[in-house]
Scaffold this motif. Structure first.
Motif, PDB file in Angstrom:
ATOM      1  N   SER A  40      61.283  64.080 -30.687  1.00  0.00           N
ATOM      2  CA  SER A  40      61.155  64.307 -29.986  1.00  0.00           C
ATOM      3  C   SER A  40      62.648  64.791 -28.833  1.00  0.00           C
ATOM      4  CB  SER A  40      59.788  64.500 -29.325  1.00  0.00           C
ATOM      5  OG  SER A  40      60.271  62.550 -28.279  1.00  0.00           O
ATOM      6  N   GLY A  41      63.421  63.633 -29.062  1.00  0.00           N
ATOM      7  CA  GLY A  41      63.862  63.464 -28.251  1.00  0.00           C
ATOM      8  C   GLY A  41      63.988  63.485 -26.220  1.00  0.00           C
ATOM      9  N   LEU A  42      62.565  63.368 -26.614  1.00  0.00           N
ATOM     10  CA  LEU A  42      61.710  62.278 -24.948  1.00  0.00           C
ATOM     11  C   LEU A  42      62.488  61.518 -24.349  1.00  0.00           C
ATOM     12  CD1 LEU A  42      58.395  64.281 -25.422  1.00  0.00           C
ATOM     13  CD2 LEU A  42      60.351  65.470 -24.816  1.00  0.00           C
ATOM     14  N   ASP A  43      62.283  61.363 -22.971  1.00  0.00           N
ATOM     15  CA  ASP A  43      62.792  59.660 -22.862  1.00  0.00           C
ATOM     16  C   ASP A  43      61.197  58.897 -22.667  1.00  0.00           C
ATOM     17  OD1 ASP A  43      63.004  57.760 -21.583  1.00  0.00           O
ATOM     18  OD2 ASP A  43      64.859  58.435 -19.633  1.00  0.00           O
ATOM     19  N   ARG A  44      61.195  58.918 -23.268  1.00  0.00           N
ATOM     20  CA  ARG A  44      60.214  57.954 -23.115  1.00  0.00           C
ATOM     21  C   ARG A  44      59.268  57.279 -21.832  1.00  0.00           C
ATOM     22  NH1 ARG A  44      56.711  53.618 -27.124  1.00  0.00           N
ATOM     23  NH2 ARG A  44      58.489  52.915 -25.863  1.00  0.00           N
ATOM     24  N   ASP A  45      60.145  56.364 -21.745  1.00  0.00           N
ATOM     25  CA  ASP A  45      59.840  55.049 -21.109  1.00  0.00           C
ATOM     26  C   ASP A  45      60.135  55.386 -19.395  1.00  0.00           C
ATOM     27  OD1 ASP A  45      59.523  53.257 -22.826  1.00  0.00           O
ATOM     28  OD2 ASP A  45      61.666  52.127 -22.494  1.00  0.00           O
ATOM     29  N   PHE A  71      52.036  59.079 -26.645  1.00  0.00           N
ATOM     30  CA  PHE A  71      53.675  59.021 -26.775  1.00  0.00           C
ATOM     31  C   PHE A  71      53.846  59.313 -28.857  1.00  0.00           C
ATOM     32  CE2 PHE A  71      54.484  59.477 -22.492  1.00  0.00           C
ATOM     33  CZ  PHE A  71      54.989  60.456 -22.207  1.00  0.00           C
ATOM     34  N   THR A  72      52.772  58.175 -29.535  1.00  0.00           N
ATOM     35  CA  THR A  72      53.339  57.620 -30.769  1.00  0.00           C
ATOM     36  C   THR A  72      53.080  58.635 -31.480  1.00  0.00           C
ATOM     37  OG1 THR A  72      53.453  55.527 -30.506  1.00  0.00           O
ATOM     38  CG2 THR A  72      53.008  55.694 -32.583  1.00  0.00           C
ATOM     39  N   ALA A  73      51.708  58.543 -30.786  1.00  0.00           N
ATOM     40  CA  ALA A  73      50.517  60.162 -31.493  1.00  0.00           C
ATOM     41  C   ALA A  73      52.187  61.390 -31.748  1.00  0.00           C
ATOM     42  CB  ALA A  73      49.405  60.414 -31.567  1.00  0.00           C
ATOM     43  N   LEU A  74      52.516  61.932 -30.349  1.00  0.00           N
ATOM     44  CA  LEU A  74      52.938  62.765 -30.597  1.00  0.00           C
ATOM     45  C   LEU A  74      54.909  63.118 -31.983  1.00  0.00           C
ATOM     46  CD1 LEU A  74      54.042  65.333 -29.032  1.00  0.00           C
ATOM     47  CD2 LEU A  74      55.562  63.945 -27.477  1.00  0.00           C
ATOM     48  N   GLU A  75      54.784  62.285 -30.931  1.00  0.00           N
ATOM     49  CA  GLU A  75      55.964  61.687 -32.599  1.00  0.00           C
ATOM     50  C   GLU A  75      56.309  62.209 -33.772  1.00  0.00           C
ATOM     51  OE1 GLU A  75      59.686  61.315 -31.575  1.00  0.00           O
ATOM     52  OE2 GLU A  75      58.828  61.485 -29.318  1.00  0.00           O
ATOM     53  N   THR A  76      54.863  61.028 -34.155  1.00  0.00           N
ATOM     54  CA  THR A  76      54.374  61.077 -35.226  1.00  0.00           C
ATOM     55  C   THR A  76      53.845  63.152 -35.866  1.00  0.00           C
ATOM     56  OG1 THR A  76      53.125  58.976 -35.223  1.00  0.00           O
ATOM     57  CG2 THR A  76      52.594  61.231 -37.128  1.00  0.00           C
ATOM     58  N   LEU A  77      53.318  63.454 -34.554  1.00  0.00           N
ATOM     59  CA  LEU A  77      52.753  65.067 -34.868  1.00  0.00           C
ATOM     60  C   LEU A  77      54.445  65.957 -35.821  1.00  0.00           C
ATOM     61  CD1 LEU A  77      51.200  67.066 -35.390  1.00  0.00           C
ATOM     62  CD2 LEU A  77      51.033  67.274 -33.067  1.00  0.00           C
TER      63      LEU A  77
END
Length: 804
Positions: A29-34, A781-787
């Protein structure tokens, strides 16, 4: 917001680090998850930080209050405890306990004790002083000669010279270096004996609690080669290193060549390992046949003459020289060192091929042996001269003298007039009671010291034997005081040690002390008899120093009597009262500074993130400000401060003012006491009972129901106990509130600690909540990254299909 060194304590972007968040985010996603999760958990982390600050505040408050209770407890322990010499709640410091003897004959006695009866007793005379029965030798008991062992007359003859005894090896264990000295008392006559002696020397060196070098190192021997082994296996990781030696010890042991220097050795040649450090240069050399001339030539010997120690250096001797040359050299050097004619050196034959040296003290111009008052000893020497008879020239140990050698047997001690063979029973008798020392495990080979100790420990004999080295005499005293003790020595052991009564020793029988006293208001005199020169009479302890008032056993009428005067030790009591008032004012200062100091609300306990942005000095300065005012207007402390402000009881205020103790009139002093030392000392000297009452009076009730106030110390004790008592089921108010190290059970069980523990539990719950939130957001977020990854794959697939 306050700042230290220009750095504001405003919270940084995060209240708790999110670096522990598991996994990696933003790959698809390129999102700054942390950062997103940090922001999403901000509320919980803020609560954790706030609770930590709250807990820190409570801990600081607890420490500040404990400091006050400690100050109060220490004050009470010093000035209100019956075990303290500075106790001002008892009558002792205000009593007339400073007793002095008065009169022309007061020099013949001293006095101490209670002064209650001092003015009722007079000592009219001292008829006799007490002394225990005692035996003293009439003359010197030793042969007054310092003798060496037998020495070959031919200086070419050799002896197996001990090469290692007296030398020191240095071992470093961990960071500390230890000295291992090879005692000349140990056996080095064979490799096996030498190894045992080495290990014994290691066991003599302490390296910690119940631990010696022998616990971590041992010496072994194989085919004449030595090995040092590191045997410790406790996981400490401490290295064991050979760090040097005295003399040629490491060369003699085979670890160095004769031309090597220790500082040039490589690390491998000094590191002692579990496998062992082997002396591979040569076989260890413990003894070496060496001629007497080589051993003595150029060597130094230390002599002590009447306590003065000087070293002499012997000449070089050719192999053709004889002991006569050595004797002449010794005599010349001793004359130069201590004066001509004071020490005589004789060479006496011991068979046809050997002789020995005999040293004695003489008077200049007199005959040898005529100076019986002087002592002479050999205190030290270079290697090969002193020590075991088989391996040294002189064959005697350091310390040998022209007095009795108490470490030797009677036969070898130098006791004169010991004839024939000493064998059979060892019986000594006194006053009809006897002891056989053989029944106690001793023999004629036992040392004189052990024999004397056995006699002294045999209580049935009732005597104590001592040897006076300066006068070279035995003294035997009865252990029974005064005329009750008897000295009547019999038995073969007594005869060997002391000789015969009147011929070799004189007995003085015991005697009691007798004094003549008279009590005030009585014309009757009484003689008091005691076995000791310290006599207790109605609280007075009188120590006799001499006799007076008697002639030919009869009292001389008109002799000036010794009377006694008792007074208060005003200097000591005044000093203690001054110290008490200073300590009280210091405690009052601490209490008032804590309860009146307003806090600066800009300074709160720092969070972990704030500390990371500050230097140690900035943190220290910040926390100094943050700790101020923590106990401002605390209800308990305010009550304590108000109580202390009125510490002087109203019923004794006027009396204490006359005695120089008042409350400061300055408002800023907050009730400090003012002490006039001159006025107090005058009042104490004039009327100590009134001063004692003003300090120690207890609270009491009159028949009409009114209350009599207690004294100053009583008032203090009441307040101190109320706020800082360390005993009982319910302790002082401040101790119950914050605990104290002086009441160990209160440290973990007090009001503040309960609050601190509650906050700790809440923080634990919040940390669990934070972890749950973080895990939930990570999963989302892991589910989002997977999708997104799947969608990217499908998009790529479709793009490739349309492009084809």
């Amino acid at each position: 917001m306050a700042s230290i060194g220009g750095l504001s304590a405003t919270a940084s972007s995060g209240m708790n680090s999110a670096s522990s968040i598991r996994g990696y985010g933003g790959l698809a996603s390129g999102l700054d998850r942390d950062s997103l999760i940090e922001n999403m958990t901000y509320a919980t982390r803020s609560k954790i930080a706030a609770q930590k600050q709250k807990m820190q505040t409570f801990q600081w408050q607890q420490t500040a209050m404990q400091n006050i209770t400690s100050k109060l407890y220490e004050f009470s322990s010093k000035y209100m405890s019956y075990t303290s010499s500075s106790n001002l709640t008892s009558s002792k410091l205000f009593s007339r306990n400073l007793v002095t003897a008065l009169g022309d004959n007061s020099k013949y006695l001293s006095v101490s004790g209670s002064g209650v009866s001092a003015d009722t007793i007079s000592v009219l005379g001292v008829k006799s002083l007490a002394k225990n029965a005692q035996m003293s030798s009439n003359g010197v008991v030793s042969d007054q000669t310092l003798k060496t062992g037998s020495i070959s007359n031919n200086l070419k003859d050799t002896i197996p010279l001990d090469m290692v005894s007296g030398d020191t090896m240095y071992i470093t264990y961990g960071t500390k270096t230890y000295s291992v000295t090879l005692s000349s008392a140990y056996d080095y006559s064979s490799p096996e004996a030498a190894v045992a002696s080495f290990n014994k020397a290691l066991s003599d060196v302490t390296i910690g609690t119940d631990k010696t070098l022998a616990d971590v190192m041992e010496v072994t021997e194989t085919d004449g080669y030595l090995k040092f082994v590191h045997k410790e296996e406790d996981g400490t990781g401490n290295n064991l290193v050979l760090s040097g030696c005295t003399g040629d010890l490491l060369t003699d042991l085979g670890f160095m060549a004769a031309d090597e220097k220790f500082g040039d050795l490589s690390a491998e040649r000094i590191m002692i390992t579990k496998e062992g450090l082997k002396g591979e240069i040569k076989k260890a050399e413990f003894q070496k046949d060496t001629s007497i001339s080589d051993i003595l030539s150029g060597k130094k010997i230390s002599f002590s003459y009447n306590g003065t120690i000087k070293w002499i250096t012997l000449d070089e001797y050719a192999g053709s020289s004889d002991l006569g040359a050595v004797k002449a050299d010794l005599q010349s050097k001793l004359d130069d060192a201590f004066g001509k004619g004071r020490i005589s050196v004789e060479l006496k034959a011991d068979g046809s091929t050997k002789s020995y040296f005999a040293f004695s003290t003489t008077m200049p111009g007199g005959d040898s042996g005529s100076d019986t008052s002087s002592s002479l000893a050999i205190t030290a020497a270079d290697k090969g001269i002193l020590g075991d008879a088989a391996n040294t020239v002189f064959g005697i140990r350091s310390g040998e003298s022209n007095r009795l050698n108490l470490s030797a047997s009677i036969a070898n001690s130098g006791l004169k007039d010991v004839g024939g063979t000493l064998d059979g029973e060892m019986v000594i008798e006194n006053d009809g009671k006897s002891v056989n020392l053989k029944d106690l495990g001793l023999s004629w080979e036992s040392s004189v010291s052990d024999i004397m100790n056995a006699i002294n420990n045999s209580k049935e004999l009732g005597i104590k034997v001592s040897y006076q080295s300066n006068t070279d005499k035995f003294v035997v005293q009865s252990t029974e005081q005064g005329a009750g003790g008897q000295i009547e020595l019999k038995g073969n052991l007594a005869s060997v040690l002391f000789g015969a009564e009147n011929t070799n020793y004189t007995v003085e029988q015991g005697q009691d002390a007798v004094i003549l006293v008279q009590y005030a208001g009585s014309n009757t005199t009484s003689e008091i008899t005691r076995g000791s020169n310290t006599i207790s009479m109605d609280g007075l302890n009188v120590t006799l120093k001499g006799t007076f008032g008697y002639k030919d056993g009869k009292y001389v009428e008109g002799t000036s009597a010794v009377t006694f005067n008792a007074s208060v030790d005003t200097d000591n009591t005044t000093s203690i009262v001054k110290e008490m008032i200073d300590a009280y004012n210091e405690a009052l200062d601490l209490i008032n500074s804590e309860v009146n100091q307003k806090p600066d609300r800009d300074y709160t306990p720092l969070t972990d993130e704030q500390k990371e942005e500050m230097s140690d000095s900035q943190i220290e300065k910040w926390e100094t400000e943050a700790k101020k005012g923590l106990l401002f207007n605390d209800t308990d402390l305010r009550g304590l401060a108000d109580s202390l402000r009125f510490i002087i009881p109203s019923g004794f205020r006027a009396d204490l003012e006359k005695m120089g103790i008042t409350v400061s009139t300055s408002y800023k002093d907050n009730g400090k006491l003012v002490f006039n030392e001159t006025e107090f000392k005058a009042a104490l000297g004039t009327d100590p009972d009134a001063v004692m009452q003003a300090f120690t009076a207890t609270v009491s009730k009159n028949e009409d129901g009114t209350t009599n106030a207690g004294g100053l110390m009583t008032s203090m004790k009441t307040i101190m106990d109320r706020y800082a008592s360390m005993t009982g089921a319910t302790k002082g108010i401040l101790v119950e509130h914050a605990g104290s190290v002086y009441a160990p059970t209160s440290v973990l069980k007090n009001g503040m600690q309960t609050q601190i523990d509650s906050i700790k539990d809440y923080i634990t719950q919040l940390n669990k909540k934070l972890a749950t939130e973080q895990d939930r957001y990570v999963s989302q977020f892991t589910a989002l990254e997977t999708l997104i990854s799947q969608m990217n794959s499908q998009s790529g697939y479709l793009s490739s299909m349309f492009s084809s």
